[in-house]
Design an enzyme around this catalytic site. Sequence first.
Site, mmCIF file in Angstrom:
data_model
loop_
_atom_site.group_PDB
_atom_site.id
_atom_site.type_symbol
_atom_site.label_atom_id
_atom_site.label_comp_id
_atom_site.label_asym_id
_atom_site.label_seq_id
_atom_site.Cartn_x
_atom_site.Cartn_y
_atom_site.Cartn_z
ATOM 1 N N LYS A 213 0.901 -1.214 0.068
ATOM 2 C CA LYS A 213 -0.022 -0.011 -0.073
ATOM 3 C C LYS A 213 0.983 1.261 -0.123
ATOM 4 C CE LYS A 213 -3.640 2.390 2.763
ATOM 5 N NZ LYS A 213 -4.579 2.178 3.642
ATOM 6 N N GLU A 219 10.453 -4.534 4.628
ATOM 7 C CA GLU A 219 10.529 -5.852 4.396
ATOM 8 C C GLU A 219 10.290 -6.140 2.703
ATOM 9 O OE1 GLU A 219 8.737 -4.805 6.936
ATOM 10 O OE2 GLU A 219 8.536 -6.258 8.421
ATOM 11 N N GLY A 273 -5.145 -1.758 4.908
ATOM 12 C CA GLY A 273 -4.082 -2.858 4.534
ATOM 13 C C GLY A 273 -4.924 -4.250 4.627
ATOM 14 N N ARG A 274 -5.091 -4.479 5.995
ATOM 15 C CA ARG A 274 -5.596 -5.730 6.166
ATOM 16 C C ARG A 274 -7.126 -5.767 5.590
ATOM 17 N NH1 ARG A 274 -4.896 -2.357 10.216
ATOM 18 N NH2 ARG A 274 -6.653 -1.402 11.427
ATOM 19 N N GLU A 360 -4.971 -6.648 14.662
ATOM 20 C CA GLU A 360 -4.416 -5.141 14.306
ATOM 21 C C GLU A 360 -5.509 -3.923 14.349
ATOM 22 O OE1 GLU A 360 -0.795 -4.676 11.496
ATOM 23 O OE2 GLU A 360 -2.608 -3.893 10.244
ATOM 24 N N HIS A 391 -5.633 -32.720 17.656
ATOM 25 C CA HIS A 391 -4.629 -33.292 18.361
ATOM 26 C C HIS A 391 -3.587 -32.484 18.538
ATOM 27 C CE1 HIS A 391 -6.186 -37.340 16.873
ATOM 28 N NE2 HIS A 391 -6.782 -36.502 15.938
ATOM 29 N N LYS A 516 8.981 -0.882 14.403
ATOM 30 C CA LYS A 516 9.572 -0.389 13.452
ATOM 31 C C LYS A 516 10.674 0.429 13.440
ATOM 32 C CE LYS A 516 5.583 -0.934 10.160
ATOM 33 N NZ LYS A 516 4.793 -0.234 9.484
HETATM 34 O O1 F6P Z 1 2.195 -4.297 10.048
HETATM 35 C C1 F6P Z 1 1.922 -3.057 9.669
HETATM 36 C C2 F6P Z 1 1.294 -2.852 8.377
HETATM 37 O O2 F6P Z 1 1.284 -1.467 8.351
HETATM 38 C C3 F6P Z 1 -0.055 -3.317 8.194
HETATM 39 O O3 F6P Z 1 -1.171 -2.647 8.382
HETATM 40 C C4 F6P Z 1 0.110 -3.750 6.429
HETATM 41 O O4 F6P Z 1 -0.848 -4.541 6.395
HETATM 42 C C5 F6P Z 1 1.513 -4.133 6.428
HETATM 43 O O5 F6P Z 1 2.181 -3.275 7.226
HETATM 44 C C6 F6P Z 1 1.916 -3.812 4.884
HETATM 45 O O6 F6P Z 1 2.055 -2.629 4.429
HETATM 46 P P1 F6P Z 1 2.020 -2.214 2.983
HETATM 47 O O7 F6P Z 1 1.081 -2.810 2.120
HETATM 48 O O8 F6P Z 1 2.119 -0.823 3.159
HETATM 49 O O9 F6P Z 1 3.390 -2.703 2.656
#
Ligand code: F6P
Length: 553
Positions: A213, A219, A273-274, A360, A391, A516
């Site tokens: 987003k 990462e 995002g979620r 979240e 199990h 972060k």
């Molecule tokens: O973990 C935090 C977060 O901001 C989530 O809300 C989001 O889904 C994820 O990181 C990934 O963010 P992006 O889509 O901006 O890479």
Amino acid sequence: MASPALICDTQPWKDLKAHVEDIKKTHLRDLMNDSERCKSMMLEIDGLLLDYSRQCATQDTMEKLFRLAEAAHLKQKINSMYSGEHINSTENRSVLHVALRASRDKVICSDGKNVVPDVWKVLDRISEFSERVRSGSWVGVTGKALKDVIAVGIGGSFLGPLFVHTALQTDPEAIQCAKGRQLRFLANVDPIDVAKSITGLNPETTLAVVVSKTFTTAETMLNARTLREWISAALGPQAVAKHMVAVSTNLTLVEKFGIDPNNAFAFWDWVGGRYSVCSAVGVLPLSLQYGFPVVEKFLKGASSIDQNFHSAPFEKNIPVLLGLLSIWNVSFLGYPARAILPYSQALEKFAPHIQQVSMESNGKGISIDGVQLPYEAGEIDFGEPGTNGQHSFYQLIHQGRVIPCDFIGVVKSQQPVYLKGELVSNHDELMSNFFAQPDALAYGKTPEQLLNENVPQHLIPHKTFSGNRPSLSLLLPSLNAYNIGQLLAIYEHRIAVEGFIWGINSFDQWGVELGKSLASQVRKQLNASRTKGEPVEGFNFSTTTMLNKYLES
Ligand code: F6P
């Protein structure tokens, strides 16, 4: 200035607190004998059957919960969401994931503008692009068709699409559509995940979809650079244009990264995002794998629940009922966890997705108006498909802590098997457990029953089950793209209902920021120590010791 009202100060909340004493005097063993009560706690909507008769609740409880919903202005809050008000106030944004699956003729506005045509513009582009890739008219730089896709993203840009992909992977129609193709995900910044995602793939036939987003997530960006390097090293830097596309709200950063903006698929800041699996975040990779028509069915399933949530009265509204029951369990009965137990291996990634959506969204300690909450919000979600979970952790659920359970079953298996000579089909065997477990939790087993079974005296306490452990059951007619969409939307909205009642903002996530920023301080230190030999400085004793040990080698 008087502080804004909290839900716990309202009379319905207080009434429910007092009502707990009434419920403590009941046992599900008896409540389940009342067929009128049970009938009133079953609901059938669009092929789905919800049975919440095994909740530690009566019709009186439900009435009281509906009054709580009124006190929390639940209906108005749902309407505000659908009408595009900036209910995500800390980020000053609308919350309109329902627009992502609205039919073309719907009008859903954000800031005075109907967003549905924009949604469909992107969906049409995805439909066209995915068809070109799938048919081989869009080829890689060496002229070969792109049959493998790696979706790079994390959190909301990963978990929802992974859940849907995993659920579709065994659906007969989706299998046909995915023939000869692979969809993989790269989420963790751990280089092991890179290795796993590219093992056995040829860059010449691979398309990387970078999903972020913000297009700033550390990462994802490192993983995207790693794949860019993998592609360029094999095919030359000009290959990036043909082998990398993006999904983002930040098209400027997409271009800066080196991806042609013509190969970028937008979404909007009113999609959390979620809550983004129905945007290009999920729709692009899934359409590349299964074709847009299958994914469109998934969107339609979600949309059917959006309608139920928006317009059905509370007693016929699946997300509202589920949300209220969660509130009852967490805030009144004091059960903070919830087990998500799908009796379908295809739903193995459902609980991980819901973990993010729920925790979240609702893992907050502050009201939407900035007031410290005097009660705990949020739910601890975990789960595994049945019967694997049985199990693993069911011992604790049956005899240890009380954990309300969501049992999710499917009438018609995606992959039916019936072996000659067996008592039942394999799916019936699975579903025997789906039907048995809720009753085992509700009824338990008494010492008297054990005595009658001649269980030795010393084992009676160990074999006794107190019962009275709440669960609910959701039975889906099958597990096709449409049903998967329904399931997703039920949980998305249920979580919103909980947040609306608790009076929190379920659509921001400030709690992820601190970790972060501390990681960025460590990153700088690692760079300085590795490249200039600088000593570890500015950390506490514990972290300094650990860092020194890590850097030693
Ligand atoms: O973990 C935090 C977060 O901001 C989530 O809300 C989001 O889904 C994820 O990181 C990934 O963010 P992006 O889509 O901006 O890479």
